[in-house]
Design an enzyme around this catalytic site. Structure first.
Site, PDB file in Angstrom:
ATOM      1  N   ASP A 158       1.746  12.680   0.366  1.00 54.98           N
ATOM      2  CA  ASP A 158       1.877  11.513  -0.506  1.00 54.98           C
ATOM      3  C   ASP A 158       0.518  11.120  -1.075  1.00 54.98           C
ATOM      4  OD1 ASP A 158       3.311   9.156  -1.664  1.00 54.98           O
ATOM      5  OD2 ASP A 158       1.852   8.120  -0.416  1.00 54.98           O
ATOM      6  N   LYS A 193       5.808   7.116   4.290  1.00 56.88           N
ATOM      7  CA  LYS A 193       4.712   6.476   5.041  1.00 56.88           C
ATOM      8  C   LYS A 193       5.257   5.590   6.162  1.00 56.88           C
ATOM      9  CE  LYS A 193       2.931   5.267   1.112  1.00 56.88           C
ATOM     10  NZ  LYS A 193       2.285   5.149  -0.173  1.00 56.88           N
TER      11      LYS A 193
HETATM   12  N1  URA Z   1       3.815   2.069  -3.357  1.00 58.73           N
HETATM   13  C1  URA Z   1       3.779   3.269  -2.720  1.00 58.73           C
HETATM   14  O1  URA Z   1       3.406   3.361  -1.562  1.00 58.73           O
HETATM   15  N2  URA Z   1       4.168   4.360  -3.421  1.00 58.73           N
HETATM   16  C2  URA Z   1       4.606   4.308  -4.690  1.00 58.73           C
HETATM   17  O2  URA Z   1       4.963   5.321  -5.242  1.00 58.73           O
HETATM   18  C3  URA Z   1       4.619   3.046  -5.337  1.00 58.73           C
HETATM   19  C4  URA Z   1       4.230   1.934  -4.633  1.00 58.73           C
END
Ligand code: URA
Length: 441
Positions: free
Chosen positions: A161, A187
């Protein structure tokens, strides 16, 4: 398998198999798939979307792309909270100690701000001495002794990510429902909580501009949570005006303290109460109504404020700035922005308020930029307020005179003042659970 074929299939509107998604995430994480192919796939996903199965597969592939946190050394049900990002959103700073003060441990990993949205870590770091780089054992010890801690993500948490988000940020592919849902939920899953409360923002300061899109994003994330047995509740809340009156790092810590002292504006206070109540509900503390009462009492008794001070001290910070907020470092320059005409604040371009705060020094354009902790905006008038020419709309703070001028111009452009009074905007738009969508407005 060839990345070329994966991109082409998504470009042409086909559903990707889980194997294709795992191949992409693994290859992008280990560097064998280059940025240009990953950005082509992100754009194809942006236009063609992903169904629930593809989104869940992308989430899980990313969640296991690096370390995962095992929170079992912390007894009890651990509930996490996440906001999809906005302007003036300091809810974590108040909600985490509120929930901990009610006896529910919160072990939270947060992120930094980028672009027009602020980040909890940058806000916390405006507290002198406070560290967000804490090793796992110390993190667990603080949560077990104090009840809560907020730290930065470990370097190897969801590396897929990290790379993909940075790429999306520069390829105009952030505001895609499957990409946001998988980014957020990967996450949260890797960070180990048992249950999750999401605050999905909607409006001109958010990635999702309409209630329908925000509800769709909320549903996508609740579905992913259910699929991996992490009960998830999402509140869809207004971000068509900044949340609270203060935007900027130490300014937002000060407003979070005001929430805990019961002196903050209603919109931010009510949002914090509702988020805390939903977290307490998921921790089994009673009905939603009982949990609202518990959250309210944590403020009225002063327990939540004391919890914040204890957490700050345990993380090496100086809690005296919370007890006397005038002790925060002050910006050397300030300027009042005055209303140019009579009328009502009809609308605020909230993203532009965030951009103005960043221009003052409160945010960063690239991840390497440094932050001016005292820079920011104190809004005196928001959407719906009646103004006379010359009334103060806001006070701006910066350590740089030139930035102050630029910020003031940007902020003035964010205000739309008309003779017409705007319709009242509800703050809570929807609550999404596994049972479905409850529209609140
Ligand atoms: N917050 C995140 O953690 N990821 C995104 O893609 C958008 C907002």
């Amino acid at each position: 398998m060839r990345m070329y074929d994966v991109i082409k299939r998504k470009r042409d509107g086909f559903e990707l198999t889980s194997e294709e998604i795992i191949y992409f995430v693994a290859g992008y994480s280990d560097g064998s798939i280059p940025d240009y192919q990953a950005s082509a796939l992100a754009m194809a996903i942006f236009y063609q979307g992903m169904n629930a199965r593809e989104t869940a597969a992308l989430t899980m592939a990313m969640a296991v792309s690096g370390d995962t946190v095992d929170l079992s050394p912390i007894p009890g049900i651990k509930v996490d909270k996440h906001s999809t990002g906005g302007v003036g959103d300091k809810t974590s700073l108040a909600v985490v100690p509120m929930v901990a003060a009610c006896g529910v441990p919160v072990a939270k990993m947060s992120g930094r701000g980028l672009g027009h949205t602020g980040g909890t870590l940058d806000k916390l770091e405006s507290i002198p001495g406070l560290s967000i780089s804490i090793d796992e054992q110390r993190f667990f010890d603080i949560v077990n002794s104090v009840g809560c801690a907020i730290i930065g993500q470990t370097a190897n948490l969801v590396p897929a990510d990290k790379r993909l988000y940075a790429l999306r940020d520069v390829t105009a592919t952030v505001d895609s429902i499957p990409l946001i849902a998988s980014s957020v939920m990967s996450k949260k899953i890797a960070a180990g909580a048992d249950a999750i409360v999401l605050d999905v923002k909607c409006g001109s300061g958010a990635f999702m501009k309409t209630a329908d899109d925000a509800i769709e994003l909320a549903q996508a994330m609740v579905d992913i949570g259910e699929e991996v047995e992490r009960t998830t509740i999402a509140l869809v809340t207004d971000m068509d005006r900044p949340l609270g009156n203060k935007v900027g790092n130490s300014l937002e810590v000060i407003e979070a303290v005001e929430v805990l002292k019961n002196t903050a504006p209603a919109d931010i206070s009510e949002t914090c109460l509702e988020l805390a109540a939903n977290m307490l509900l998921l921790a089994g503390k009673g009905t939603l109504q009982e949990c609202r009462e518990l959250a309210r009492r944590s403020i009225e008794s002063g327990a939540a404020f004391e919890k914040l001070c204890q957490m700050v001290e345990a993380q090496g910070g100086d809690s005296s700035v919370l007890r006397d907020t005038t002790r925060f470092a002050q910006a050397p320059f300030s300027e009042q922005l005055l209303a140019p005409c009579d009328g009502y604040v009809f609308h605020m371009n909230t993203e532009q308020v965030g951009i103005a705060a960043a221009a003052l020094g409160a945010g960063r354009e690239t991840i390497e930029d440094s932050i001016d902790p005292a820079a920011g905006i104190d809004l005196a008038r928001k959407t719906g307020a009646a103004v006379k020419a010359g009334d103060v709309l806001a006070t701006l703070y910066s350590s740089d005179r030139e930035k102050l001028r630029e910020g003031a111009q940007l902020l003035l452009g964010a205000y739309d003042i008309r003779n017409e009074k705007p319709a009242t905007i509800p703050h809570f738009l929807a609550r999404v659970t596994k049972k479905g969508v409850e529209r609140l407005a």
